[in-house]
Design a protein around this motif. Sequence first.
Motif, PDB file in Angstrom:
ATOM      1  N   PRO A 152    -167.627   1.573  15.746  1.00  0.00           N
ATOM      2  CA  PRO A 152    -167.023   2.036  17.011  1.00  0.00           C
ATOM      3  C   PRO A 152    -165.831   2.946  16.735  1.00  0.00           C
ATOM      4  N   ILE A 153    -165.631   3.921  17.597  1.00  0.00           N
ATOM      5  CA  ILE A 153    -164.468   4.801  17.467  1.00  0.00           C
ATOM      6  C   ILE A 153    -163.354   4.276  18.359  1.00  0.00           C
ATOM      7  N   LYS A 154    -162.122   4.618  17.990  1.00  0.00           N
ATOM      8  CA  LYS A 154    -160.988   4.122  18.742  1.00  0.00           C
ATOM      9  C   LYS A 154    -160.943   4.748  20.128  1.00  0.00           C
ATOM     10  N   GLU A 155    -160.766   3.917  21.128  1.00  0.00           N
ATOM     11  CA  GLU A 155    -160.647   4.431  22.484  1.00  0.00           C
ATOM     12  C   GLU A 155    -159.346   5.215  22.610  1.00  0.00           C
ATOM     13  N   GLY A 156    -159.430   6.317  23.306  1.00  0.00           N
ATOM     14  CA  GLY A 156    -158.237   7.127  23.533  1.00  0.00           C
ATOM     15  C   GLY A 156    -157.878   8.045  22.389  1.00  0.00           C
ATOM     16  N   CYS A 157    -158.731   8.061  21.346  1.00  0.00           N
ATOM     17  CA  CYS A 157    -158.430   8.886  20.169  1.00  0.00           C
ATOM     18  C   CYS A 157    -158.323  10.359  20.535  1.00  0.00           C
ATOM     19  N   LEU A 158    -159.298  10.850  21.286  1.00  0.00           N
ATOM     20  CA  LEU A 158    -159.303  12.265  21.626  1.00  0.00           C
ATOM     21  C   LEU A 158    -158.152  12.644  22.550  1.00  0.00           C
ATOM     22  N   PRO A 159    -157.893  11.896  23.625  1.00  0.00           N
ATOM     23  CA  PRO A 159    -156.747  12.248  24.469  1.00  0.00           C
ATOM     24  C   PRO A 159    -155.430  12.271  23.694  1.00  0.00           C
ATOM     25  N   CYS A 160    -155.293  11.320  22.731  1.00  0.00           N
ATOM     26  CA  CYS A 160    -154.055  11.309  21.938  1.00  0.00           C
ATOM     27  C   CYS A 160    -153.901  12.593  21.150  1.00  0.00           C
ATOM     28  N   ARG A 161    -154.989  13.042  20.568  1.00  0.00           N
ATOM     29  CA  ARG A 161    -154.925  14.266  19.772  1.00  0.00           C
ATOM     30  C   ARG A 161    -154.708  15.482  20.676  1.00  0.00           C
TER      31      ARG A 161
END
Length: 323
Positions: A152-161
């Motif tokens: 699983p990928i971390k939730e919110g990873c893309l918005p954080c970046r």
Amino acid sequence: MEFDLSWPVLWNGLFWPLIRLTFFISVGLLVGNLIESLQWTRYAAKLADPLARRARLGDISAASFTMAFFSGITANTMLSEAHEKGEISDRELILSNLFNSLPTYFLHLPTIFFIAAPFIGSAAAVYVGLTAFAAIIRTMAIVFSGKFLLPPIKEGCLPCRLDEMEKKRDTKSALQKTWARFKKRLPKVLYLTCPIYTLFFVFKQIGMFAWLQGFMSGSASFFTFLPPEALGIVVFHMAAEFTAGLAAAGAMISDTSLTQTQVILALMLGNVLSSPMRAFRHQFPYYAGIFRPRMAFKLILYNQVTRGLTIALVGTAYALLMT
């Protein structure tokens, strides 16, 4: 056995194609490195993020998917750079490359259609539609597979970046970084691409590919579910180029020797049988320049297996539906 080393043969068969290949790989490297240095991958990834997240693919893979609609070389360069830096695993690299089969197909779809339409008329829309549907099935299969093969990928990873993008970027520093990475990477690409492309040119000159095409053409006789006239389309498709198969198909439609369904099935069969060798012949030199040769071979192999299976599946369903 004759080996033609005349200047026209060397220029048209080796030097000019190698120059073009080197140019487009160089552009792909520059664009890919620039996009990564300026962090534009975060914006590109946002477009494909919902689908990529279902496949448990990260933002680099999502950005590569978006870029593949415009440039396959740039998309693959982005994946290769991320893989070398350890940002994506071997498994995610393979799945991401397969994930890009849909945008890669749509990149060439207009050309395929406008080449086919003059030869086979309305059958071109059906043929292109079926092969496009096969590409969609491949992408959906990768999305499904990613749920079981990737963590699983971390939730919110893309918005954080993406939030990081609000900070002021040093464009000059990004350009310098892009140029430095380009100068470091391009020699490695040419070191592999040039010898491999030259080797394939030699293989062509000694007739190896012609022999393989003839050998594969003989396998068409095993497909007795098609009439003999349709097998002629398959053989032309395999022994020459796609246009030769279209020309044969157009002639047989014109004199009503075959129905539209039979022509479409023959073209799809020719597609499945001829694509692996052509893909290895045309793609391996540039794939080996972007990825490590072993990984390049694996990527082409996985792509051709999934491509052949999905086209065969769609073709079978179409045949059953039309009978």
